[in-house]
Design a protein around this motif. Structure first.
Motif, PDB file in Angstrom:
ATOM      1  N   GLU A   1       0.797  -1.222   0.000  1.00 32.35           N
ATOM      2  CA  GLU A   1       0.000   0.000   0.000  1.00 32.35           C
ATOM      3  C   GLU A   1       0.828   1.269   0.000  1.00 32.35           C
ATOM      4  OE1 GLU A   1      -2.854  -0.101   3.163  1.00 32.35           O
ATOM      5  OE2 GLU A   1      -3.659  -2.059   2.580  1.00 32.35           O
ATOM      6  N   HIS A   2       2.037   1.209   0.542  1.00 29.62           N
ATOM      7  CA  HIS A   2       2.844   2.427   0.674  1.00 29.62           C
ATOM      8  C   HIS A   2       4.221   2.325   0.033  1.00 29.62           C
ATOM      9  CE1 HIS A   2      -0.151   4.142   3.375  1.00 29.62           C
ATOM     10  NE2 HIS A   2      -0.160   3.002   4.039  1.00 29.62           N
ATOM     11  N   GLY A   3       4.514   1.219  -0.607  1.00 29.84           N
ATOM     12  CA  GLY A   3       5.781   1.084  -1.305  1.00 29.84           C
ATOM     13  C   GLY A   3       6.994   0.942  -0.412  1.00 29.84           C
ATOM     14  N   VAL A   4       6.809   0.521   0.849  1.00 28.13           N
ATOM     15  CA  VAL A   4       7.932   0.352   1.766  1.00 28.13           C
ATOM     16  C   VAL A   4       8.845  -0.765   1.258  1.00 28.13           C
ATOM     17  CG1 VAL A   4       8.597  -0.367   4.102  1.00 28.13           C
ATOM     18  CG2 VAL A   4       6.709   1.262   3.765  1.00 28.13           C
ATOM     19  N   GLU A   5      10.134  -0.487   1.258  1.00 30.36           N
ATOM     20  CA  GLU A   5      11.115  -1.447   0.734  1.00 30.36           C
ATOM     21  C   GLU A   5      12.032  -2.015   1.796  1.00 30.36           C
ATOM     22  OE1 GLU A   5      12.710   0.200  -3.299  1.00 30.36           O
ATOM     23  OE2 GLU A   5      12.230   1.929  -2.022  1.00 30.36           O
ATOM     24  N   LEU A   6      12.238  -1.259   2.883  1.00 34.25           N
ATOM     25  CA  LEU A   6      13.209  -1.680   3.888  1.00 34.25           C
ATOM     26  C   LEU A   6      12.609  -1.572   5.282  1.00 34.25           C
ATOM     27  CD1 LEU A   6      16.931  -1.371   3.988  1.00 34.25           C
ATOM     28  CD2 LEU A   6      15.740  -0.365   5.937  1.00 34.25           C
ATOM     29  N   ILE A   7      12.872  -2.600   6.091  1.00 37.06           N
ATOM     30  CA  ILE A   7      12.386  -2.648   7.469  1.00 37.06           C
ATOM     31  C   ILE A   7      13.589  -2.601   8.403  1.00 37.06           C
ATOM     32  CG2 ILE A   7      11.011  -3.905   9.153  1.00 37.06           C
ATOM     33  CD1 ILE A   7       9.457  -3.044   6.629  1.00 37.06           C
ATOM     34  N   ASN A   8      13.604  -1.602   9.283  1.00 32.56           N
ATOM     35  CA  ASN A   8      14.682  -1.465  10.263  1.00 32.56           C
ATOM     36  C   ASN A   8      14.125  -1.875  11.624  1.00 32.56           C
ATOM     37  OD1 ASN A   8      16.727  -0.675  11.982  1.00 32.56           O
ATOM     38  ND2 ASN A   8      17.135   1.238  10.929  1.00 32.56           N
ATOM     39  N   PHE A   9      14.619  -2.963  12.170  1.00 34.80           N
ATOM     40  CA  PHE A   9      14.143  -3.445  13.463  1.00 34.80           C
ATOM     41  C   PHE A   9      14.826  -2.675  14.590  1.00 34.80           C
ATOM     42  CE2 PHE A   9      12.835  -6.932  10.801  1.00 34.80           C
ATOM     43  CZ  PHE A   9      11.648  -7.340  11.382  1.00 34.80           C
ATOM     44  N   ALA A  10      14.004  -2.098  15.465  1.00 31.22           N
ATOM     45  CA  ALA A  10      14.516  -1.328  16.591  1.00 31.22           C
ATOM     46  C   ALA A  10      14.743  -2.190  17.823  1.00 31.22           C
ATOM     47  CB  ALA A  10      13.549  -0.196  16.932  1.00 31.22           C
ATOM     48  N   ASP A  11      14.499  -3.475  17.718  1.00 31.27           N
ATOM     49  CA  ASP A  11      14.616  -4.381  18.855  1.00 31.27           C
ATOM     50  C   ASP A  11      16.034  -4.450  19.394  1.00 31.27           C
ATOM     51  OD1 ASP A  11      12.596  -5.021  16.941  1.00 31.27           O
ATOM     52  OD2 ASP A  11      12.216  -6.904  17.962  1.00 31.27           O
ATOM     53  N   GLU A  12      16.120  -4.683  20.697  1.00 29.94           N
ATOM     54  CA  GLU A  12      17.404  -5.064  21.266  1.00 29.94           C
ATOM     55  C   GLU A  12      17.736  -6.506  20.884  1.00 29.94           C
ATOM     56  OE1 GLU A  12      15.061  -3.410  23.117  1.00 29.94           O
ATOM     57  OE2 GLU A  12      16.188  -1.578  22.808  1.00 29.94           O
ATOM     58  N   LEU A  13      16.692  -7.345  20.789  1.00 30.29           N
ATOM     59  CA  LEU A  13      16.920  -8.769  20.528  1.00 30.29           C
ATOM     60  C   LEU A  13      15.715  -9.367  19.792  1.00 30.29           C
ATOM     61  CD1 LEU A  13      19.023 -11.024  21.104  1.00 30.29           C
ATOM     62  CD2 LEU A  13      17.682 -11.606  23.135  1.00 30.29           C
ATOM     63  N   PRO A  14      15.571  -9.120  18.501  1.00 29.11           N
ATOM     64  CA  PRO A  14      14.431  -9.678  17.780  1.00 29.11           C
ATOM     65  C   PRO A  14      14.451 -11.199  17.712  1.00 29.11           C
ATOM     66  CG  PRO A  14      16.017  -8.750  16.242  1.00 29.11           C
ATOM     67  CD  PRO A  14      16.459  -8.357  17.619  1.00 29.11           C
ATOM     68  N   THR A  15      15.644 -11.777  17.755  1.00 26.60           N
ATOM     69  CA  THR A  15      15.795 -13.223  17.597  1.00 26.60           C
ATOM     70  C   THR A  15      15.751 -13.970  18.926  1.00 26.60           C
ATOM     71  OG1 THR A  15      18.187 -12.958  17.707  1.00 26.60           O
ATOM     72  CG2 THR A  15      17.198 -12.894  15.517  1.00 26.60           C
ATOM     73  N   GLY A  16      15.303 -13.322  19.992  1.00 25.10           N
ATOM     74  CA  GLY A  16      15.376 -13.924  21.326  1.00 25.10           C
ATOM     75  C   GLY A  16      14.722 -15.268  21.439  1.00 25.10           C
ATOM     76  N   SER A  17      13.611 -15.479  20.745  1.00 23.34           N
ATOM     77  CA  SER A  17      12.959 -16.786  20.706  1.00 23.34           C
ATOM     78  C   SER A  17      13.148 -17.375  19.317  1.00 23.34           C
ATOM     79  CB  SER A  17      11.458 -16.641  20.999  1.00 23.34           C
ATOM     80  OG  SER A  17      10.753 -17.785  20.564  1.00 23.34           O
ATOM     81  N   ARG A  18      13.858 -18.463  19.235  1.00 21.84           N
ATOM     82  CA  ARG A  18      14.057 -19.113  17.937  1.00 21.84           C
ATOM     83  C   ARG A  18      12.720 -19.497  17.322  1.00 21.84           C
ATOM     84  NH1 ARG A  18      17.686 -23.040  15.084  1.00 21.84           N
ATOM     85  NH2 ARG A  18      16.353 -24.683  14.238  1.00 21.84           N
ATOM     86  N   LYS A  19      11.835 -20.045  18.130  1.00 25.01           N
ATOM     87  CA  LYS A  19      10.536 -20.503  17.630  1.00 25.01           C
ATOM     88  C   LYS A  19       9.738 -19.347  17.044  1.00 25.01           C
ATOM     89  CE  LYS A  19       6.275 -22.751  19.224  1.00 25.01           C
ATOM     90  NZ  LYS A  19       5.585 -23.339  20.412  1.00 25.01           N
ATOM     91  N   ALA A  20       9.641 -18.240  17.785  1.00 29.60           N
ATOM     92  CA  ALA A  20       8.848 -17.099  17.323  1.00 29.60           C
ATOM     93  C   ALA A  20       9.504 -16.434  16.115  1.00 29.60           C
ATOM     94  CB  ALA A  20       8.665 -16.105  18.455  1.00 29.60           C
ATOM     95  N   TRP A  21      10.826 -16.281  16.140  1.00 27.89           N
ATOM     96  CA  TRP A  21      11.530 -15.634  15.043  1.00 27.89           C
ATOM     97  C   TRP A  21      11.424 -16.468  13.770  1.00 27.89           C
ATOM     98  CZ3 TRP A  21      12.890 -11.090  13.560  1.00 27.89           C
ATOM     99  CH2 TRP A  21      13.854 -10.908  12.578  1.00 27.89           C
ATOM    100  N   GLN A  22      11.555 -17.773  13.881  1.00 28.48           N
ATOM    101  CA  GLN A  22      11.409 -18.639  12.705  1.00 28.48           C
ATOM    102  C   GLN A  22       9.992 -18.543  12.146  1.00 28.48           C
ATOM    103  OE1 GLN A  22      12.709 -22.688  13.241  1.00 28.48           O
ATOM    104  NE2 GLN A  22      11.880 -23.379  11.276  1.00 28.48           N
ATOM    105  N   ALA A  23       8.994 -18.484  13.034  1.00 27.22           N
ATOM    106  CA  ALA A  23       7.609 -18.345  12.580  1.00 27.22           C
ATOM    107  C   ALA A  23       7.413 -17.037  11.822  1.00 27.22           C
ATOM    108  CB  ALA A  23       6.657 -18.418  13.776  1.00 27.22           C
ATOM    109  N   PHE A  24       8.056 -15.973  12.291  1.00 29.14           N
ATOM    110  CA  PHE A  24       7.969 -14.694  11.581  1.00 29.14           C
ATOM    111  C   PHE A  24       8.628 -14.788  10.209  1.00 29.14           C
ATOM    112  CE2 PHE A  24      10.491 -10.874  10.513  1.00 29.14           C
ATOM    113  CZ  PHE A  24       9.446 -10.071  10.090  1.00 29.14           C
ATOM    114  N   LEU A  25       9.830 -15.357  10.137  1.00 29.04           N
ATOM    115  CA  LEU A  25      10.521 -15.476   8.860  1.00 29.04           C
ATOM    116  C   LEU A  25       9.689 -16.272   7.862  1.00 29.04           C
ATOM    117  CD1 LEU A  25      14.158 -16.263  10.120  1.00 29.04           C
ATOM    118  CD2 LEU A  25      13.298 -14.061   9.274  1.00 29.04           C
TER     119      LEU A  25
END
Length: 530
Positions: free
Chosen positions: A236-260
């Motif tokens: 809808e807005h043509g966004v091309e790049l996502i910058n994660f502001a998290d300290e630790l986005p990958t903290g849960s392997r299970k949740a991060w894999q589900a997101f990927l």
């Protein structure tokens, strides 16, 4: 009521040199709930220009808000600018209510309200629920005592209410994307970009982290819902790049894999950049192909130091061998690795700088980010350096890119010389030049070349600033004399509910032992409403 969210201009070198801007996620995060509650909300992003304080006042006067809310991801280094701006706003609009939130005011709320009459209310901790409750109380003319997570003045006294509770459901409050024109925000060399958070908090005990206690505990968004939101922003807005502001986005392997996997299923050509721990990359060696398929193009690895004794002293919870392996694995999967190197955790000698450079050569990261240790009063690190001398009296330059604390035996000019020599050596070594010219796919090459162009401009700017615009104290006060006593007893900003969403290490045999329950933010970081 009319509410104006102001993102004040920041003096940091990184804010001025790239000529690109990312949306202020913290302000957008409180803007969405306020709009949904029926309030008239606008955003004034003064980073564009940047606007002068007088220009901000004139634009505020034109909107004539009842309430102004300010916060900045720069937090402590933006604090002086916030105070100066609010003083001018109060002169122009005496009836205006000023609300200040973010990491720095969360911990310094009493000092701010005692010493700065231009600030009316401080929001402490996460802002989505607190700001909505606050504005509803102000709109109805109710007393503020029932609003959790704020501090204010009454009859000349500073009053603080009980700490706000953690927001366990990070999907309960939507981000006010309609407050921005996506065409104005870009990163990575002109790519339309946004900042998001998958998770808040971090379970590790790094004693220097200014945001660890701000979030109190690690939590994450629904992986599928976030993937759908990012896909919608692209479509809808043509966004091309996502910058994660998290300290630790990958903290849960299970949740991060589900997101990927959910993002891969959306089939949108997004690029993802962020920060994580080297240990999580090593843990995920068997699924790094999913990282790349989902669009991950660069991860900053919070390595900080290349000395085992220093890593132990700052409670990093990492090893040098793990750090080196993470860099190798990222390169193997076509993901750019950025290694940090922080000067000033201890009073390094010339020999220490030389050893760090040799370690960097051995690690062979694609990119480096050299920073200076910057003490915050609410961290355990503060007490360990409280007797060291302050050489940089301008807190607007406490932005991790300027030396703050003196080092015995190595004068500031030589520390600076080492820092620039290390950066130059890393960028001009043959392997780095080869990757810049030949290695990898188009996304990898773009990442390397864009960062090199920005780095070159920043490098020369920093040299010129150090030579001609960097007044330093020769015999400055100790840190304790300059800032005051430690505030470490305030480190955890939010009240903990009985039911929590833990990092799912127990369900993750590759993850290791569960995190200690007391372990738990950026800039950050970018948070509500920093």
């Amino acid at each position: 009521m009319k509410i104006l969210l102001i993102n004040p201009p920041h003096t940091a070198i990184g804010s001025r040199i790239p000529r690109e801007h990312l949306p202020p996620l913290g302000l957008l995060s409180i803007g969405g709930p306020l709009i949904d509650a029926g309030f008239d909300v606008q955003l004034l992003d003064a980073e564009f220009g940047p606007l002068t304080l007088r220009q901000i006042v004139e634009r505020t006067r034109a909107f004539r808000p009842d309430i102004v809310m300010l916060g900045h991801s720069g937090s402590s280094s933006a604090h002086a600018t916030v105070l100066a701006l609010c003083a001018l706003l109060k002169l122009a609009l005496p009836r205006l209510v000023t609300v200040y939130g973010g990491v720095h005011p969360t911990y310094h709320w009493d000092e701010i309200l005692r010493e700065s009459p231009q600030i009316d209310i401080v929001v402490r901790g996460e802002g989505e629920e607190t700001t909505r409750s606050l504005v509803q109380a102000l709109s109805a003319g109710r007393a503020l005592d029932a609003v959790r997570g704020i501090a204010f003045r009454r009859d000349g006294r500073v009053i603080d209410t009980p700490a706000a509770e953690m927001i366990l459901d990070l999907d309960a409050h939507r981000i006010g994307w309609e407050l921005i024109d996506h065409r104005r925000y870009s990163y990575w060399g002109g790519k339309r970009a946004v900042v998001v958070q998958f998770a808040r908090g971090c379970p590790y005990l790094c004693n220097y982290c200014g945001q660890r206690g701000y979030w109190t505990r690690w939590r994450h968004r629904d992986p599928v819902k976030l993937a759908k939101e990012l896909a919608r922003l692209h479509r809808e807005h043509g966004v091309e790049l996502i910058n994660f502001a998290d300290e630790l986005p990958t903290g849960s392997r299970k949740a991060w894999q589900a997101f990927l996997e959910a993002l891969i299923a959306e089939n949108v050509p997004l690029l993802l950049v962020g920060s994580t721990r080297a240990g999580d990359i090593v843990r995920d060696a068997d699924i790094l192909h999913l990282y790349r398929r989902a669009g991950v193009i660069r991860f900053l690895l919070g390595i900080e130091s290349y000395d085992e004794a220093t890593l132990a002293a700052i409670k990093k919870g990492a090893t040098t061998s793990e750090d080196a392996e993470a860099i190798r694995l990222l390169r193997q999967h076509g993901i750019v690795s950025m290694a940090t190197y922080v000067i000033g955790f201890s009073e390094e000698s010339d020999r220490d700088y030389w050893r760090s450079l040799r370690h960097l050569w051995r690690y062979d990261p694609d990119q480096i980010q050299l920073l200076f240790a910057t003490p915050h009063r609410w961290t355990p690190f503060y007490d360990t350096v409280a007797d060291r001398r302050v050489i940089q009296p301008d807190t607007r330059r406490w932005d991790y890119k300027h030396q703050v604390l003196a080092a015995k035996g190595v004068p500031p000019w030589r520390v600076f010389l080492w820092s620039k020599a290390i950066e130059l050596s890393m960028q001009l070594r043959p392997r780095a030049l080869a990757r810049l010219l030949f290695r990898g796919d188009a996304d990898f090459l773009h990442a390397m070349r864009w960062y090199t162009r920005i780095g070159r401009r920043v490098w020369f700017h920093e040299v010129a600033q150090f030579l001609f615009d960097n007044p330093l104290l020769k015999h400055g006060p100790t840190l304790r004399e300059f800032l005051g006593p430690s505030l470490v007893e305030r480190e955890y900003a939010l009240a903990r509910r009985r039911r929590v969403i833990p990092i799912d290490r127990a369900a993750d045999p590759q993850r290791g032992a569960p995190a200690h329950p007391s372990r738990k933010h950026s800039p950050a970081a970018v948070t509500s409403p920093r």
